[in-house]
Design a protein around this motif. Structure first.
Motif, PDB file in Angstrom:
ATOM      1  N   ILE A  99       0.681  -1.294   0.067  1.00  0.00           N
ATOM      2  CA  ILE A  99       0.001   0.084   0.067  1.00  0.00           C
ATOM      3  C   ILE A  99       0.967   1.260  -0.056  1.00  0.00           C
ATOM      4  CG2 ILE A  99      -1.578   1.355   1.273  1.00  0.00           C
ATOM      5  CD1 ILE A  99      -2.867  -1.145   2.442  1.00  0.00           C
ATOM      6  N   ALA A 100       1.871   1.314   0.889  1.00  0.00           N
ATOM      7  CA  ALA A 100       2.852   2.320   0.885  1.00  0.00           C
ATOM      8  C   ALA A 100       3.449   2.666  -0.434  1.00  0.00           C
ATOM      9  CB  ALA A 100       3.859   2.166   2.016  1.00  0.00           C
ATOM     10  N   THR A 101       3.913   1.508  -0.971  1.00  0.00           N
ATOM     11  CA  THR A 101       4.881   1.768  -2.130  1.00  0.00           C
ATOM     12  C   THR A 101       3.867   2.327  -3.246  1.00  0.00           C
ATOM     13  OG1 THR A 101       6.268  -0.093  -1.464  1.00  0.00           O
ATOM     14  CG2 THR A 101       6.153   0.591  -3.805  1.00  0.00           C
ATOM     15  N   ILE A 102       2.476   1.569  -3.286  1.00  0.00           N
ATOM     16  CA  ILE A 102       1.809   2.132  -4.310  1.00  0.00           C
ATOM     17  C   ILE A 102       1.256   3.524  -4.573  1.00  0.00           C
ATOM     18  CG2 ILE A 102      -0.561   1.682  -5.492  1.00  0.00           C
ATOM     19  CD1 ILE A 102       0.017  -1.300  -4.767  1.00  0.00           C
ATOM     20  N   PHE A 103       1.014   4.105  -2.972  1.00  0.00           N
ATOM     21  CA  PHE A 103       0.678   5.233  -2.681  1.00  0.00           C
ATOM     22  C   PHE A 103       1.829   6.045  -2.999  1.00  0.00           C
ATOM     23  CE2 PHE A 103      -3.369   5.661  -0.024  1.00  0.00           C
ATOM     24  CZ  PHE A 103      -4.146   4.910  -0.543  1.00  0.00           C
ATOM     25  N   THR A 104       3.023   6.041  -2.895  1.00  0.00           N
ATOM     26  CA  THR A 104       3.983   6.750  -2.970  1.00  0.00           C
ATOM     27  C   THR A 104       4.296   7.035  -4.527  1.00  0.00           C
ATOM     28  OG1 THR A 104       5.376   5.836  -1.108  1.00  0.00           O
ATOM     29  CG2 THR A 104       6.531   7.210  -2.639  1.00  0.00           C
ATOM     30  N   ILE A 105       4.171   5.823  -5.231  1.00  0.00           N
ATOM     31  CA  ILE A 105       4.362   6.017  -6.685  1.00  0.00           C
ATOM     32  C   ILE A 105       3.455   6.852  -7.479  1.00  0.00           C
ATOM     33  CG2 ILE A 105       4.586   4.786  -8.816  1.00  0.00           C
ATOM     34  CD1 ILE A 105       5.929   2.497  -7.441  1.00  0.00           C
ATOM     35  N   ALA A 106       2.133   6.517  -6.982  1.00  0.00           N
ATOM     36  CA  ALA A 106       0.847   7.070  -7.545  1.00  0.00           C
ATOM     37  C   ALA A 106       0.804   8.548  -7.119  1.00  0.00           C
ATOM     38  CB  ALA A 106      -0.336   6.357  -6.912  1.00  0.00           C
ATOM     39  N   GLY A 107       1.248   8.712  -5.895  1.00  0.00           N
ATOM     40  CA  GLY A 107       1.194  10.317  -5.372  1.00  0.00           C
ATOM     41  C   GLY A 107       2.178  11.097  -6.086  1.00  0.00           C
ATOM     42  N   ILE A 108       3.418  10.654  -6.161  1.00  0.00           N
ATOM     43  CA  ILE A 108       4.506  11.557  -7.125  1.00  0.00           C
ATOM     44  C   ILE A 108       4.051  11.628  -8.573  1.00  0.00           C
ATOM     45  CG2 ILE A 108       6.842  11.483  -7.859  1.00  0.00           C
ATOM     46  CD1 ILE A 108       7.746  10.146  -5.333  1.00  0.00           C
TER      47      ILE A 108
END
Length: 300
Positions: A99-108
């Protein structure tokens, strides 16, 4: 599995998702970003506004998920956090990391679609929160100072999203939210002192609920009020508020200061809680007043 059981599982999954990303905190951060955007923009782009809200939520959600992964063993020790998804066993570390990784990539990615500077500041925010603030919480009270940097970025981020520029205006918004975080988080640290102690967190400047901490709360409350009023004097570029709005913010600030002084006099958890609530009310109303002032002046 019955329909009721299926619905219970679905509810649990949604609830765990909200907890791992700290939805309430994330939404308050998004609110700050949107306020900054409305202050900086000449013509509102609803698509940009939506991208900022989504990207901002992703970034905060990622920071919170990484934070809970790192602190999972300490969270088990505290009443406030022992029922979070990871320490309670409802969510695996791998799931939280995904979740954290997907959110980071998606957010950036989402913020980059607004402009590169917005994405850069969003990435810096995650890095400081996860790599510096989180590990420092168990080592030094200066963690609050370090954590104030990513915490102050959202208000500024909105302006950068609107203008693709960093100057005195977003710098001022950053400064307002930077100083505000000290009385806010020290009030939380005071309120949850015993629980934080179980986890080995150092959240108060002196390490104790004493006069020294209370004095620093007062000092930073004064700095918060002063920085909040700077836009009244016309020295912060396009960021300006009228004396009427300045008066409203001054009144709010004096109420906040009253609670800070009361904490110095009484020094109990109940007073700290009232200061914490007032600090949230202060920054929320300040952002509303700033934005309302701009649009009322445009209509007149």
């Amino acid at each position: 599995m019955s329909v009721t059981q299926v619905n219970t599982v679905k509810t649990s999954i949604v609830q765990d998702f909200k907890e791992i990303t700290k939805m309430r905190l994330a939404l308050s951060v998004v609110f700050s970003s949107l306020a900054g955007y409305l202050l900086g923009v000449d013509v509102i782009s609803w698509s940009t506004l939506i991208l900022l809200a989504i990207g901002g939520y992703f970034m905060v959600g990622a920071s919170n998920a990484f934070n809970q992964i790192i602190e999972r063993d300490l969270d088990k020790l505290m009443d406030r956090t022992k029922n979070r998804p990871i320490p309670s066993g409802r969510m695996s570390v791998n799931t939280a990391f995904a979740i954290a990784t997907i959110f980071t990539i998606a957010g950036i990615t989402v913020l980059y679609n607004i402009n590169p500077k917005t994405a850069m500041f969003g990435a810096i925010s995650i890095f400081i929160y996860v790599s510096l603030y989180t590990p420092l919480k168990t080592k030094t009270p200066l963690s609050v100072f370090v954590g104030a940097f990513p915490g102050a970025i959202p208000f500024m981020l909105g302006w950068v999203a609107a203008t693709n520029e960093f100057g005195i205006e977003p710098g001022t918004l950053f400064m307002v939210q930077f100083f505000w975080q000290f009385p806010h988080f020290w009030a939380i640290g005071w309120l949850l002192y015993e629980d934080y102690k179980k986890g080995g967190f150092f959240m108060l400047p002196t390490g104790k609920r004493d006069k020294g901490t209370a004095i620093q709360v007062i000092i930073y409350t004064v700095w918060t009020i002063v920085t909040s009023l700077i836009p009244v004097f016309g020295v912060t570029g396009k960021l300006y508020i009228t004396p009427v709005s300045g008066g409203i913010i001054l009144i709010l600030g004096l109420v906040l200061l009253k609670y800070a002084i009361r904490l110095y006099k009484i020094r109990d958890a109940k007073t700290a809680k009232r200061l914490m609530i007032m600090s949230v009310l202060y920054i929320t109303l300040l952002q509303i007043v700033y934005v309302a002032d701009k649009f009322i002046r445009a209509w007149i």
